[in-house]
Design a protein around this motif. Structure first.
Motif, mmCIF file in Angstrom:
data_model
loop_
_atom_site.group_PDB
_atom_site.id
_atom_site.type_symbol
_atom_site.label_atom_id
_atom_site.label_comp_id
_atom_site.label_asym_id
_atom_site.label_seq_id
_atom_site.Cartn_x
_atom_site.Cartn_y
_atom_site.Cartn_z
ATOM 1 N N ARG A 478 0.847 -1.178 0.000
ATOM 2 C CA ARG A 478 0.000 0.000 0.000
ATOM 3 C C ARG A 478 0.886 1.234 0.000
ATOM 4 O O ARG A 478 2.065 1.176 0.332
ATOM 5 N N THR A 479 0.287 2.371 -0.364
ATOM 6 C CA THR A 479 1.020 3.624 -0.347
ATOM 7 C C THR A 479 0.880 4.265 1.021
ATOM 8 O O THR A 479 -0.069 4.009 1.756
ATOM 9 N N ALA A 480 1.812 5.142 1.343
ATOM 10 C CA ALA A 480 1.830 5.730 2.678
ATOM 11 C C ALA A 480 0.663 6.685 2.896
ATOM 12 O O ALA A 480 0.155 6.807 4.008
ATOM 13 N N GLY A 481 0.219 7.374 1.844
ATOM 14 C CA GLY A 481 -0.785 8.402 2.031
ATOM 15 C C GLY A 481 -2.163 8.065 1.514
ATOM 16 O O GLY A 481 -2.976 8.962 1.304
ATOM 17 N N GLU A 482 -2.453 6.798 1.311
ATOM 18 C CA GLU A 482 -3.734 6.443 0.733
ATOM 19 C C GLU A 482 -4.878 6.626 1.735
ATOM 20 O O GLU A 482 -4.671 6.740 2.948
ATOM 21 N N THR A 483 -6.097 6.611 1.211
ATOM 22 C CA THR A 483 -7.288 6.711 2.041
ATOM 23 C C THR A 483 -7.751 5.319 2.422
ATOM 24 O O THR A 483 -7.927 4.451 1.572
ATOM 25 N N GLY A 484 -7.966 5.083 3.696
ATOM 26 C CA GLY A 484 -8.490 3.779 4.132
ATOM 27 C C GLY A 484 -7.560 2.643 3.834
ATOM 28 O O GLY A 484 -7.997 1.620 3.313
ATOM 29 N N GLY A 485 -6.291 2.778 4.185
ATOM 30 C CA GLY A 485 -5.310 1.780 3.780
ATOM 31 C C GLY A 485 -5.144 0.594 4.686
ATOM 32 O O GLY A 485 -4.218 -0.180 4.511
ATOM 33 N N VAL A 486 -6.017 0.414 5.675
ATOM 34 C CA VAL A 486 -5.887 -0.735 6.568
ATOM 35 C C VAL A 486 -6.639 -1.917 5.979
ATOM 36 O O VAL A 486 -7.771 -1.780 5.522
ATOM 37 N N PRO A 487 -6.041 -3.105 5.922
ATOM 38 C CA PRO A 487 -6.735 -4.270 5.368
ATOM 39 C C PRO A 487 -8.067 -4.508 6.069
ATOM 40 O O PRO A 487 -8.193 -4.338 7.281
ATOM 41 N N ARG A 488 -9.070 -4.897 5.305
ATOM 42 C CA ARG A 488 -10.406 -5.116 5.850
ATOM 43 C C ARG A 488 -10.382 -6.165 6.951
ATOM 44 O O ARG A 488 -9.882 -7.268 6.767
ATOM 45 N N GLY A 489 -10.937 -5.822 8.102
ATOM 46 C CA GLY A 489 -11.201 -6.807 9.135
ATOM 47 C C GLY A 489 -9.992 -7.413 9.794
ATOM 48 O O GLY A 489 -10.106 -8.379 10.518
ATOM 49 N N GLY A 490 -8.811 -6.892 9.556
ATOM 50 C CA GLY A 490 -7.624 -7.526 10.121
ATOM 51 C C GLY A 490 -6.644 -6.520 10.665
ATOM 52 O O GLY A 490 -6.765 -5.317 10.475
ATOM 53 N N ASP A 491 -5.667 -6.995 11.371
ATOM 54 C CA ASP A 491 -4.612 -6.161 11.911
ATOM 55 C C ASP A 491 -3.756 -5.629 10.769
ATOM 56 O O ASP A 491 -3.372 -6.381 9.871
ATOM 57 N N ARG A 499 -9.653 -14.519 7.527
ATOM 58 C CA ARG A 499 -9.153 -15.885 7.396
ATOM 59 C C ARG A 499 -9.719 -16.829 8.451
ATOM 60 O O ARG A 499 -10.048 -17.983 8.164
ATOM 61 N N ASP A 500 -9.831 -16.344 9.695
ATOM 62 C CA ASP A 500 -10.289 -17.240 10.754
ATOM 63 C C ASP A 500 -11.724 -17.699 10.523
ATOM 64 O O ASP A 500 -12.091 -18.823 10.878
ATOM 65 N N LEU A 501 -12.546 -16.851 9.914
ATOM 66 C CA LEU A 501 -13.919 -17.249 9.616
ATOM 67 C C LEU A 501 -13.955 -18.377 8.584
ATOM 68 O O LEU A 501 -14.751 -19.320 8.691
ATOM 69 N N TRP A 502 -13.087 -18.286 7.609
ATOM 70 C CA TRP A 502 -13.034 -19.334 6.590
ATOM 71 C C TRP A 502 -12.473 -20.633 7.169
ATOM 72 O O TRP A 502 -12.937 -21.720 6.819
ATOM 73 N N ARG A 503 -11.490 -20.513 8.045
ATOM 74 C CA ARG A 503 -10.961 -21.722 8.681
ATOM 75 C C ARG A 503 -12.043 -22.400 9.497
ATOM 76 O O ARG A 503 -12.170 -23.637 9.472
ATOM 77 N N ALA A 504 -12.829 -21.614 10.228
ATOM 78 C CA ALA A 504 -13.895 -22.202 11.044
ATOM 79 C C ALA A 504 -14.964 -22.831 10.167
ATOM 80 O O ALA A 504 -15.556 -23.859 10.524
ATOM 81 N N ALA A 505 -15.211 -22.248 8.985
ATOM 82 C CA ALA A 505 -16.237 -22.800 8.100
ATOM 83 C C ALA A 505 -15.796 -24.127 7.490
ATOM 84 O O ALA A 505 -16.627 -24.983 7.182
ATOM 85 N N GLY A 506 -14.484 -24.299 7.318
ATOM 86 C CA GLY A 506 -13.967 -25.566 6.814
ATOM 87 C C GLY A 506 -14.333 -25.872 5.380
ATOM 88 O O GLY A 506 -14.377 -27.036 4.967
ATOM 89 N N LEU A 507 -14.578 -24.848 4.574
ATOM 90 C CA LEU A 507 -14.997 -25.070 3.191
ATOM 91 C C LEU A 507 -13.816 -25.532 2.332
ATOM 92 O O LEU A 507 -12.722 -24.978 2.415
ATOM 93 N N PRO A 508 -14.035 -26.522 1.457
ATOM 94 C CA PRO A 508 -12.925 -27.011 0.625
ATOM 95 C C PRO A 508 -12.556 -26.078 -0.511
ATOM 96 O O PRO A 508 -11.472 -26.153 -1.062
#
Length: 512
Positions: A478-491, A499-508
């Motif tokens: 990401r660029t340093a000055g972008e708008t809303g540059g934090v990844p969705r839903g994660g640190d 990712r944790d939601l998909w792991r819990a769902a166990g979908l192939p």
């Protein structure tokens, strides 16, 4: 090399020209790597190109494969164009030789696209010390349609790509490249194609490394491919037989494919294909492909190939912006989408909870992005690492806002940055207009990562380990000055998203 701009291949001499973007780079365009796949060769495996006398002028892109798309800055297909199996090369004019090679496979849902798209110009990457190769291969029914009876192979588009890699092995030294240091790279359907080649025995020894951006979850069984053939043949008004299909002109099958896809788009009750009407893709035929690439990597196939894997954080936003997918704006519509793909309620509820205040449309875009691209792409890297392979993982999260206009970190937006082609007017829709200084810096970081990976297997950050998920080892672009540059839903340091939601769902995440 025979001269500064003339090269000797096994088929004959070719003359290129200096890149208009950098006179230190020579481009060789429209060079045939296989014979035209029509006439007696239609639906057959690729055959070698005929040799020529004298010096062949290779200063213009070759014809594109049969398709209905007309893409900005690239030539359109015209019925009668047959010499579609060509490749293009960018190489330093005074390179030392034995340079790493990057072979690019374009995306386009296996239906459209070409190596002539301006965003795939290889000049900037070649200036970093690579020999860059881009290519056209068969698309749509010509490349991936199943022809009953066993006389014609499945996966003809992949066989074309293997033929191009064999050409590279046999000829790239003449252009200053090392046949022992070949990286195959692709985005979207091109990334899945590259993943298929990584695990295919037929391509073993041709690839040392692979770059996979936004691989798409799509690999059909023979029976599924046969059902698609029946639908397309019916729409074309021809029998679905090995005798009749080769007699149907390419433009007839292109138009029939478009009609079948449009029917799916118009029919909300048609299941998965209403939301993702792509008809064609790799077929697990038991010959070239024994399984989906994810399954094959998990079983250890292609373990000797090093991977650099990336996806964008808002993939499906592009399809929504261009009207290429179903619009979902109600809870009932979201429930129907989830039911069509067998997504469990806790997964959908988890997205709602992590996107407080988001519209139903945005919840759908997030879910669909991860279902179709992000989760599958990430699992490719994780499966390879757990099986003992080396895999680096990245996410592209550059966004742009201002004046009420928002450009997401969506599908395809990362590729102009990685190729260093931000100033091409045709990519400005993808990146939200002309680039700024921070965009230029991001592009330089990404081209450097690709070049370093192709040369040494090290893009600049640690690979995944067998016992880690997509955690601290991920690079978030990401660029340093972008708008809303934090990844969705994660640190923001991890970029884990959902990712944790998909792991819990166990979908192939594999077709039924």
């Amino acid at each position: 090399m025979a001269g500064a701009d003339v090269f000797t291949t096994r088929s004959g001499r070719v003359r290129g020209r200096r890149s208009p973007r950098d006179p230190e780079i020579v481009t060789v365009l429209g060079l045939p790597y296989a014979a035209p796949p029509f006439g007696a060769l239609r639906f057959r495996a690729p055959r070698p190109a005929a040799p020529w006398d004298g010096t062949r002028e290779c200063t213009a892109f070759g014809p594109v494969a049969p398709q209905s798309a007309e893409l900005p800055g690239a030539p359109a297909w015209s019925p009668g164009d047959e010499d579609v199996l060509t490749l293009n090369i960018w190489t330093p004019a005074d390179g030392p030789g034995d340079l790493p090679v990057l072979v690019w496979l374009h995306g386009g849902a296996y239906l459209f696209g070409s190596s002539a798209q301006p965003d795939f110009d290889g000049t900037a990457l070649a200036a970093r010390g690579l020999v860059v190769v881009t290519l056209n291969s068969r698309l749509g029914f010509e490349g991936f349609g199943h022809v009953p009876g066993g006389s014609f192979p499945d996966n003809r588009g992949l066989l074309d790509q293997i033929a191009a890699l064999e050409w590279v092995r046999d000829n790239i030294a003449a252009f200053g490249g090392s046949p022992d240091r070949v990286t195959v790279a692709g985005q979207s359907s091109g990334a899945t194609s590259a993943a298929c080649l990584v695990v295919a025995d037929r391509a073993r020894g041709l690839i040392r490394r692979a770059v996979l951006h936004s691989a798409v979850n799509a690999c059909a069984s023979v029976s599924q491919a046969a059902r698609t053939t029946a639908e397309v043949a019916s729409a074309a008004g021809v029998p679905a037989t090995a005798d009749a299909l080769p007699l149907a002109p390419p433009h007839t099958l292109v138009a029939a494919s478009d009609r079948v896809m449009d029917r799916y788009r118009q029919d909300p009750g048609s299941g998965k294909r209403h939301y993702d009407p792509a008809l064609y893709g790799p077929v697990a035929d038991g010959v070239l492909l024994t399984a989906d690439p994810l399954e094959a990597l998990a079983a250890g196939a292609g373990g000797e190939v090093e991977l650099l894997v990336c996806h964008t954080t808002e993939e499906y936003g592009l399809m929504d912006a261009v009207g290429g997918g179903a619009t979902i704006a109600t809870e009932a519509g979201l429930s129907a989408f989830a039911a069509a793909f067998g997504l469990p309620a806790p997964l959908v509820d988890g997205y709602r909870a992590r996107l407080p205040g988001a519209s139903v449309a945005d919840v759908h875009l997030a879910l669909h992005s991860d279902l179709l691209f992000a989760e599958y792409t990430t699992r490719l890297a994780e499966a390879h690492a757990r099986a003992g392979g080396r895999a680096h993982l990245a996410r592209f999260d550059r966004r742009r806002g201002g004046r009420g206009k928002r450009v997401r970190a969506w599908h395809c937006a990362d590729i102009p940055f990685a190729f260093g082609n931000l100033h091409e007017e045709s990519v400005h829709f993808l990146i939200g207009g002309p680039p700024g200084d921070q965009d230029e810096k991001l592009s330089r970081r990404m081209t450097r990562a690709w070049a370093s990976f192709a040369a040494h297997g090290d893009p600049g950050w640690d690979p995944l380990t067998p016992d880690t998920g997509a955690g601290a080892a991920v690079r978030v672009w990401r660029t340093a000055g972008e708008t809303g540059g934090v990844p969705r839903g994660g640190d923001p340091g991890r970029g884990d998203g959902f990712r944790d939601l998909w792991r819990a769902a166990g979908l192939p995440l594999l077709p039924p």
